[in-house]
Design a protein around this motif. Structure first.
Motif, PDB file in Angstrom:
ATOM      1  N   VAL A 197       0.843  -1.202   0.000  1.00 12.99           N
ATOM      2  CA  VAL A 197       0.000   0.000   0.000  1.00 12.99           C
ATOM      3  C   VAL A 197       0.872   1.243   0.000  1.00 12.99           C
ATOM      4  O   VAL A 197       0.652   2.178  -0.764  1.00 12.99           O
ATOM      5  N   ILE A 198       1.901   1.257   0.842  1.00 15.37           N
ATOM      6  CA  ILE A 198       2.790   2.415   0.912  1.00 15.37           C
ATOM      7  C   ILE A 198       3.489   2.611  -0.426  1.00 15.37           C
ATOM      8  O   ILE A 198       3.607   3.729  -0.915  1.00 15.37           O
ATOM      9  N   ARG A 199       3.953   1.524  -1.048  1.00 12.29           N
ATOM     10  CA  ARG A 199       4.600   1.658  -2.357  1.00 12.29           C
ATOM     11  C   ARG A 199       3.621   2.234  -3.370  1.00 12.29           C
ATOM     12  O   ARG A 199       3.951   3.108  -4.145  1.00 12.29           O
ATOM     13  N   ARG A 200       2.388   1.732  -3.364  1.00 10.32           N
ATOM     14  CA  ARG A 200       1.390   2.217  -4.309  1.00 10.32           C
ATOM     15  C   ARG A 200       1.066   3.681  -4.047  1.00 10.32           C
ATOM     16  O   ARG A 200       0.977   4.484  -4.971  1.00 10.32           O
ATOM     17  N   LEU A 201       0.935   4.048  -2.777  1.00 13.68           N
ATOM     18  CA  LEU A 201       0.649   5.437  -2.444  1.00 13.68           C
ATOM     19  C   LEU A 201       1.822   6.329  -2.797  1.00 13.68           C
ATOM     20  O   LEU A 201       1.647   7.490  -3.130  1.00 13.68           O
ATOM     21  N   GLY A 202       3.030   5.788  -2.713  1.00 16.36           N
ATOM     22  CA  GLY A 202       4.211   6.564  -3.041  1.00 16.36           C
ATOM     23  C   GLY A 202       4.247   6.994  -4.489  1.00 16.36           C
ATOM     24  O   GLY A 202       4.936   7.940  -4.861  1.00 16.36           O
ATOM     25  N   GLU A 203       3.476   6.320  -5.341  1.00 19.45           N
ATOM     26  CA  GLU A 203       3.442   6.666  -6.755  1.00 19.45           C
ATOM     27  C   GLU A 203       2.600   7.910  -7.020  1.00 19.45           C
ATOM     28  O   GLU A 203       2.720   8.526  -8.064  1.00 19.45           O
ATOM     29  N   ALA A 204       1.764   8.272  -6.083  1.00 18.73           N
ATOM     30  CA  ALA A 204       0.904   9.450  -6.241  1.00 18.73           C
ATOM     31  C   ALA A 204       1.260  10.463  -5.162  1.00 18.73           C
ATOM     32  O   ALA A 204       1.835  10.122  -4.143  1.00 18.73           O
ATOM     33  N   ALA A 205       0.917  11.684  -5.411  1.00 18.36           N
ATOM     34  CA  ALA A 205       1.101  12.703  -4.378  1.00 18.36           C
ATOM     35  C   ALA A 205       0.129  12.403  -3.245  1.00 18.36           C
ATOM     36  O   ALA A 205      -0.986  11.947  -3.476  1.00 18.36           O
ATOM     37  N   TRP A 206       0.557  12.644  -2.003  1.00 20.53           N
ATOM     38  CA  TRP A 206      -0.325  12.378  -0.877  1.00 20.53           C
ATOM     39  C   TRP A 206      -1.626  13.148  -0.992  1.00 20.53           C
ATOM     40  O   TRP A 206      -2.670  12.679  -0.569  1.00 20.53           O
ATOM     41  N   SER A 207      -1.571  14.324  -1.583  1.00 21.00           N
ATOM     42  CA  SER A 207      -2.802  15.100  -1.712  1.00 21.00           C
ATOM     43  C   SER A 207      -3.767  14.463  -2.702  1.00 21.00           C
ATOM     44  O   SER A 207      -4.940  14.810  -2.735  1.00 21.00           O
ATOM     45  N   ASP A 208      -3.290  13.498  -3.494  1.00 18.94           N
ATOM     46  CA  ASP A 208      -4.152  12.809  -4.448  1.00 18.94           C
ATOM     47  C   ASP A 208      -4.808  11.569  -3.856  1.00 18.94           C
ATOM     48  O   ASP A 208      -5.639  10.944  -4.496  1.00 18.94           O
ATOM     49  N   VAL A 209      -4.427  11.192  -2.642  1.00 21.89           N
ATOM     50  CA  VAL A 209      -4.976  10.000  -2.015  1.00 21.89           C
ATOM     51  C   VAL A 209      -6.393  10.298  -1.553  1.00 21.89           C
ATOM     52  O   VAL A 209      -6.626  11.260  -0.828  1.00 21.89           O
ATOM     53  N   PRO A 210      -7.360   9.502  -2.001  1.00 25.23           N
ATOM     54  CA  PRO A 210      -8.743   9.771  -1.597  1.00 25.23           C
ATOM     55  C   PRO A 210      -8.941   9.507  -0.109  1.00 25.23           C
ATOM     56  O   PRO A 210      -8.333   8.599   0.449  1.00 25.23           O
ATOM     57  N   LYS A 257      11.728  16.921   2.766  1.00 21.48           N
ATOM     58  CA  LYS A 257      12.581  15.976   2.047  1.00 21.48           C
ATOM     59  C   LYS A 257      11.763  15.087   1.114  1.00 21.48           C
ATOM     60  O   LYS A 257      12.215  14.707   0.038  1.00 21.48           O
ATOM     61  N   GLY A 258      10.549  14.782   1.516  1.00 16.72           N
ATOM     62  CA  GLY A 258       9.696  13.904   0.724  1.00 16.72           C
ATOM     63  C   GLY A 258       8.821  14.621  -0.286  1.00 16.72           C
ATOM     64  O   GLY A 258       7.986  13.999  -0.938  1.00 16.72           O
ATOM     65  N   PHE A 259       8.997  15.927  -0.422  1.00 15.44           N
ATOM     66  CA  PHE A 259       8.168  16.653  -1.373  1.00 15.44           C
ATOM     67  C   PHE A 259       8.492  16.179  -2.788  1.00 15.44           C
ATOM     68  O   PHE A 259       9.663  16.080  -3.150  1.00 15.44           O
ATOM     69  N   PRO A 260       7.491  15.882  -3.585  1.00 20.08           N
ATOM     70  CA  PRO A 260       7.720  15.312  -4.911  1.00 20.08           C
ATOM     71  C   PRO A 260       8.506  16.236  -5.849  1.00 20.08           C
ATOM     72  O   PRO A 260       8.182  17.415  -5.978  1.00 20.08           O
ATOM     73  N   GLU A 261       9.531  15.689  -6.423  1.00 19.77           N
ATOM     74  CA  GLU A 261      10.261  16.263  -7.555  1.00 19.77           C
ATOM     75  C   GLU A 261      11.056  17.534  -7.273  1.00 19.77           C
ATOM     76  O   GLU A 261      11.519  18.183  -8.201  1.00 19.77           O
ATOM     77  N   ARG A 262      11.203  17.923  -5.990  1.00 18.72           N
ATOM     78  CA  ARG A 262      12.082  19.052  -5.689  1.00 18.72           C
ATOM     79  C   ARG A 262      12.479  19.006  -4.222  1.00 18.72           C
ATOM     80  O   ARG A 262      11.915  18.258  -3.438  1.00 18.72           O
ATOM     81  N   GLU A 263      13.451  19.817  -3.864  1.00 17.89           N
ATOM     82  CA  GLU A 263      14.038  19.803  -2.526  1.00 17.89           C
ATOM     83  C   GLU A 263      13.524  20.931  -1.636  1.00 17.89           C
ATOM     84  O   GLU A 263      14.152  21.239  -0.634  1.00 17.89           O
TER      85      GLU A 263
END
Length: 166
Positions: A6-19, A75-81
């Motif tokens: 589940v965590i791996r699958r959620l990691g593929e999407a932004a947390w804000s996209d998780v329903p 650190k975990g923000f998608p695609e930038r620091e």
């Protein structure tokens, strides 16, 4: 599905996209079985045990739990620091002014720094410092190890339909 999957699958999407479930208080269409309640209670206990571990570990390293979550969100923000305060407020599910105070305290401890946003004069970029990176790396390794130990306790509940009722 196992927690790690589940965590791996959620990691593929932004947390804000998780329903997330609605908050209207209405129950689902299927009644829960005794085993469903036991699974929910076990999962909730696992979450609470992990959160308690996290809080104690983070405090033991001289940070408040919210500060660790701030560093992790950066650190975990998608695609930038870096992230803006508004983006951090969304990630942390806090009000803007609360995040400003949190960033102020973290900056005072040398964990984060602010920089002008190149495209928006009203926004400020928040970034980790080397000290912030170092403590985040130590704490996150401890959290990862604890999650590995707790994998069974944090397995998502398996729901039982009406045919499985005792």
């Amino acid at each position: 599905m196992r927690y790690s999957a589940v965590i791996r699958r959620l990691g593929e999407a932004a947390w804000s996209d998780v329903p997330v479930a609605g908050d209207d208080g209405r129950a689902g269409s299927e009644p829960l079985t005794k085993r469903d309640f036991e699974a929910l209670a076990r999962f909730r206990f696992g979450i609470r045990r992990y959160l308690r571990f996290s809080e104690e570990t983070v405090r033991g390293h001289g940070l408040a739990p919210q500060q660790y979550v701030l560093l992790l969100a950066l650190k975990g923000f998608p695609e930038r620091e870096w992230a803006t305060v508004r983006e951090l407020a969304d990630r942390l599910q806090l009000r803007h002014h609360s995040v400003v105070e949190l960033v102020d305290r973290a900056q005072g401890q040398g964990l984060v720094e602010r920089a002008a946003h190149p495209d928006d004069a009203r926004a400020v970029r928040v970034m980790l410092t080397q000290d912030g990176e170092a403590i985040l790396a130590r704490l996150s390794a401890l959290h990862r190890d604890e999650l590995r130990r707790m994998e069974l306790a944090l397995s998502l509940p398996i729901w039982h339909d009406e045919g499985d009722r005792p």
